[in-house]
Design a protein around this motif. Structure first.
Motif, PDB file in Angstrom:
ATOM      1  N   THR A   1       0.860  -1.234  -0.271  1.00  0.00           N
ATOM      2  CA  THR A   1       0.036   0.061   0.122  1.00  0.00           C
ATOM      3  C   THR A   1       0.666   1.310  -0.002  1.00  0.00           C
ATOM      4  N   ASN A   2       1.910   1.321   0.796  1.00  0.00           N
ATOM      5  CA  ASN A   2       2.677   2.414   0.896  1.00  0.00           C
ATOM      6  C   ASN A   2       3.929   2.643  -0.156  1.00  0.00           C
ATOM      7  N   ILE A   3       4.186   1.688  -0.478  1.00  0.00           N
ATOM      8  CA  ILE A   3       5.292   1.528  -1.664  1.00  0.00           C
ATOM      9  C   ILE A   3       5.033   1.457  -3.120  1.00  0.00           C
ATOM     10  N   PHE A   4       3.978   0.183  -3.049  1.00  0.00           N
ATOM     11  CA  PHE A   4       3.593  -0.049  -4.699  1.00  0.00           C
ATOM     12  C   PHE A   4       2.234   0.583  -4.852  1.00  0.00           C
ATOM     13  N   HIS A   5       1.728   1.216  -3.891  1.00  0.00           N
ATOM     14  CA  HIS A   5       0.430   1.614  -4.085  1.00  0.00           C
ATOM     15  C   HIS A   5      -0.746   0.920  -4.707  1.00  0.00           C
ATOM     16  N   VAL A   6      -0.996  -0.214  -4.328  1.00  0.00           N
ATOM     17  CA  VAL A   6      -1.964  -1.049  -5.050  1.00  0.00           C
ATOM     18  C   VAL A   6      -3.334  -0.889  -4.352  1.00  0.00           C
ATOM     19  N   LYS A   7      -3.640  -0.088  -3.429  1.00  0.00           N
ATOM     20  CA  LYS A   7      -4.797   0.064  -2.366  1.00  0.00           C
ATOM     21  C   LYS A   7      -5.800   0.554  -3.564  1.00  0.00           C
TER      22      LYS A   7
END
Length: 299
Positions: free
Chosen positions: A132-138
């Protein structure tokens, strides 16, 4: 001609496999029959292979009350499965083929690192933070596609073993002598011979993507339009359960709950969830058996 002892062993083996098959098939048959049973009859008489009254109201309720949502969720599941299987097969095949080459530098270390991921992982919280914080898949399609499913170490090692045992080195060497490069050899020689294991891994990955609800449950918070069929069915089940538990304290809840086939709808949702897998499996069963047999040999 088989000896008497061999015939006894064969008969015993067939009996055991028949029992195991029935133990797997009978619950599915009961589930399908229960989904087509009248809800009141099911609550009164319990689950039965010969229900007192038949009814398809559970399916009607699912599609009439949520028709557009169900169709969109089915479409999302098919899209996710197609993209996931295609991407996973490309990554898994390339890595497995490379690890199968005896001349690959650090081959043993790389194989160990792949195997190591089967034994240890960072846990749910660090994994969630990274994605969520690094790859931002949320709340994105990647949240359904990437975490935990895009590549599996077991599938890599299974396919690597198949390349080692099922694709003779002599054939690859003949291709090299004829002037084929590494990619040409893999594409024209190794992959056609590896169709059984590719079909097997494709089925493994396809079932994993189709049945997955955990990624959507964790990574889809606001964008519910990306719900797969499993996520949607899980949400419907939670809503029905919440309504049942709070019916006494909610205005008009009892009247609304009475119109929901609370027991049979669970069976109908489960049937809708597994239907595509059951329909596809017979077409790839032959390749599945051959691929899992040869790929399971240590190489």
């Amino acid at each position: 001609m088989k000896t008497k002892e061999a015939r006894i062993y064969d008969t015993f083996g067939h009996l055991i496999m028949t029992i195991l098959s029935l133990l797997a098939i009978i619950p599915i048959i009961l589930m399908v029959i229960s989904s087509a049973t009248d809800n009141a009859s099911l609550l009164q008489n319990g689950y039965s292979f010969f229900p007192e009254k038949w009814s398809l109201f559970a399916y009607e309720w699912v599609f009439k009350s949520n028709s557009s949502v169900v169709m969109r969720a089915y479409g999302m599941s098919f899209l996710l499965t197609a993209v996931g299987v295609s991407s996973s097969l490309v990554i898994t095949t390339l890595l497995a083929y490379g690890l199968s080459k005896k001349g690959l530098p650090l081959r043993g270390l790389l194989t160990f690192l792949v195997f190591f991921t089967m034994l240890f992982n960072g846990g749910l919280v660090p994994t969630y933070i990274n994605y969520t914080n690094i790859f931002h898949v949320k709340d994105t399609f990647a949240g359904l596609l990437v975490p935990g499913l895009l590549m599996n170490a077991f599938n890599v090692l299974l396919m690597k073993s198949y390349f080692v045992t099922g694709v003779p080195d002599e054939i690859l060497e003949a291709a090299y002598i004829d002037g084929a490069g590494e990619f040409k050899t893999m594409y024209s020689v190794a992959l056609p011979m590896a169709k059984p294991i590719i079909a097997t891994i494709g089925m493994f990955v396809g079932i994993a993507y189709w049945n997955d609800w955990n990624n959507g449950y964790i990574y889809l918070v606001k964008n519910t339009d990306l719900y797969s069929i499993q996520n949607l069915l899980n949400r419907l089940m939670q809503n029905i359960q919440a309504l049942s538990q709070n019916a006494s304290s909610l205005t008009n809840a009892s009247q609304g709950l009475a119109q929901i086939p609370t027991a049979t709808v669970r069976m109908a949702m489960a049937t809708l969830g597994i239907l595509p897998v059951v329909a596809i499996y017979p077409f790839i069963q032959k390749n599945f058996v051959k691929g899992i047999t040869l790929g399971g040999v240590k190489g």
